[in-house]
Structure formats: C-alpha cells, structure tokens
Design a protein around this motif. Structure first.
Motif, PDB file in Angstrom:
ATOM      1  N   SER A 117       0.842  -1.197   0.000  1.00 41.94           N
ATOM      2  CA  SER A 117       0.000   0.000   0.000  1.00 41.94           C
ATOM      3  C   SER A 117       0.881   1.253   0.000  1.00 41.94           C
ATOM      4  O   SER A 117       1.970   1.252   0.562  1.00 41.94           O
ATOM      5  CB  SER A 117      -0.880   0.022   1.246  1.00 41.94           C
ATOM      6  N   ILE A 118       0.359   2.322  -0.632  1.00 40.82           N
ATOM      7  CA  ILE A 118       1.061   3.605  -0.577  1.00 40.82           C
ATOM      8  C   ILE A 118       0.263   4.630   0.233  1.00 40.82           C
ATOM      9  O   ILE A 118       0.640   5.790   0.301  1.00 40.82           O
ATOM     10  CB  ILE A 118       1.356   4.161  -1.989  1.00 40.82           C
ATOM     11  N   ASN A 178       4.784  -4.856  -7.450  1.00 45.45           N
ATOM     12  CA  ASN A 178       4.713  -4.791  -6.000  1.00 45.45           C
ATOM     13  C   ASN A 178       3.502  -5.624  -5.588  1.00 45.45           C
ATOM     14  O   ASN A 178       3.105  -6.531  -6.317  1.00 45.45           O
ATOM     15  CB  ASN A 178       4.604  -3.338  -5.519  1.00 45.45           C
ATOM     16  N   LEU A 182       0.488  -3.980  -4.501  1.00 44.73           N
ATOM     17  CA  LEU A 182      -0.505  -2.931  -4.252  1.00 44.73           C
ATOM     18  C   LEU A 182      -1.930  -3.454  -4.398  1.00 44.73           C
ATOM     19  O   LEU A 182      -2.294  -4.060  -5.398  1.00 44.73           O
ATOM     20  CB  LEU A 182      -0.311  -1.767  -5.221  1.00 44.73           C
ATOM     21  N   THR A 218      -5.240   3.894  -3.546  1.00 42.72           N
ATOM     22  CA  THR A 218      -4.020   4.273  -4.268  1.00 42.72           C
ATOM     23  C   THR A 218      -4.242   5.570  -5.038  1.00 42.72           C
ATOM     24  O   THR A 218      -3.419   6.488  -4.974  1.00 42.72           O
ATOM     25  CB  THR A 218      -3.594   3.133  -5.220  1.00 42.72           C
ATOM     26  N   PHE A 223       1.695   0.631 -12.761  1.00 43.19           N
ATOM     27  CA  PHE A 223       1.086  -0.148 -11.680  1.00 43.19           C
ATOM     28  C   PHE A 223       0.901  -1.613 -12.082  1.00 43.19           C
ATOM     29  O   PHE A 223       0.352  -2.391 -11.316  1.00 43.19           O
ATOM     30  CB  PHE A 223      -0.283   0.430 -11.301  1.00 43.19           C
ATOM     31  N   ASN A 249       0.572  -5.724 -10.270  1.00 44.69           N
ATOM     32  CA  ASN A 249       0.049  -5.500  -8.926  1.00 44.69           C
ATOM     33  C   ASN A 249      -1.398  -5.975  -8.933  1.00 44.69           C
ATOM     34  O   ASN A 249      -2.054  -5.917  -9.973  1.00 44.69           O
ATOM     35  CB  ASN A 249       0.047  -3.997  -8.580  1.00 44.69           C
TER      36      ASN A 249
END
Length: 181
Positions: A78-79, A97, A99, A105, A120, A123
C-alpha cells in the motif's frame, strides 16, 4: 547502519560530497526493507529504490520537490499515507509490488497534478475492473500508463464513464445554450 553505508557508497559513486549537491540518488538493489531517512537531501529530485525488498512505505522525510520516484520490484502492499506530499512528481514507477485497493491508491495520488508517467502493472490493483479507465480518470495529467501512451479517445471514454451526468449536460449544450432533445 547498513543503510547509512549504502547511502555513503552511492554518494561517493555520484561524486557528491555535500548533501546539497545531491540531485539524484540510486539505492536500487541494496536489499532495503524500508526507506532510510533522506531528509538531509534538500535538492533531491530523482530517487531509485527499485529492486529492493521494501515492505512498508513511509516517506515523510522525502523532499516534496522530488520529480521522479522509482519503487518498482519491491513488496509494497500500500502507498496510503506515504506519497501525497510529493506533489511535484512527474514519474512514479510502482509496477511489480503487491498494491491492493485501487481507490485508496488513486486517492493518495490525486494531488499530483504534474504526474505524467506511472506504472502499476503486475500488482493486484491492475486486475480490478475498469482499472485503466479509472486511473486515467483519477489522474488527468497522466500521459503514459503502464508503458502505453494515453490516447485522447481513451481519455474521453474515461470521462464519459465516470462523469456520466456532466457528460450528458455537455453533450446537450449547443452554442452556449442548452439544447432540448
């Protein structure tokens, strides 16, 4: 302690002796599991943290004037709460990643008015329904997504999909007046 040594080694390779001389910093493939404190680099513009083992993203110490951030090939789930202060970002690579949560996001990135290139893919979020159109709609400045350019027709379609009422009103306006039909 190992992170400090990695930073020193990277600085020596870049021939930057003073913190204020550092505009780029490459910390890729250093087996980092988290972000080191980079607050001393006030003029840092480009940061490579790809090909590490970063699991948690906490970037309050990152310079808000950072323009390029490479975080691909890590283990970031997670960001949320980590990047929203980086409003000058133009390039953000987050592919490969872990995500999850496309809306979370996109909410994190919504203030990035200069973001032109983002990745992205690889993910879980890239498999969500309507992924590409949702990203294009939420990040209107994006010009390349997942290595593919954003076409004007694709941008219009994203606008139509997520702003249906506004699109209907715009379609009904003719010569500055509402057309009946």
């Amino acid at each position: 302690m190992e992170e400090v040594e990695d930073i020193k080694e990277s600085l020596q390779r870049a021939a930057g002796r003073r913190d204020v001389d550092v505009f780029q910093l490459n910390l890729s493939t250093k087996k980092l599991t988290g972000l080191p404190d980079l607050s001393r680099f006030h003029f840092l513009r480009e940061l490579w943290l790809n090909n590490n083992k970063i699991r948690e993203l906490s970037c309050p110490s990152l310079n808000c004037c950072l323009t390029e951030l490479y975080l691909h090939n890590n283990n970031i789930p997670s960001i949320s709460g980590a990047l929203k202060h980086l409003t000058c970002l133009r390039v953000l690579l987050l592919h490969n990643n872990r995500l999850r949560g496309l809306e979370d996001t996109m909410s994190e990135l919504r203030r990035m008015q200069q973001l032109r290139t983002a990745t992205f893919f690889l993910n879980p979020i890239s498999h969500e329904a309507g992924y590409r159109h949702r990203v294009i709609h939420r990040l209107p400045s994006i010009q390349a997504l997942d290595g593919k350019g954003v076409e004007s027709a694709e941008r219009r379609r994203s606008f139509q999909m997520f702003n249906q009422e506004r699109h209907r009103v715009l379609q009904s306006v003719a010569f500055g007046r509402r057309a009946t039909g």
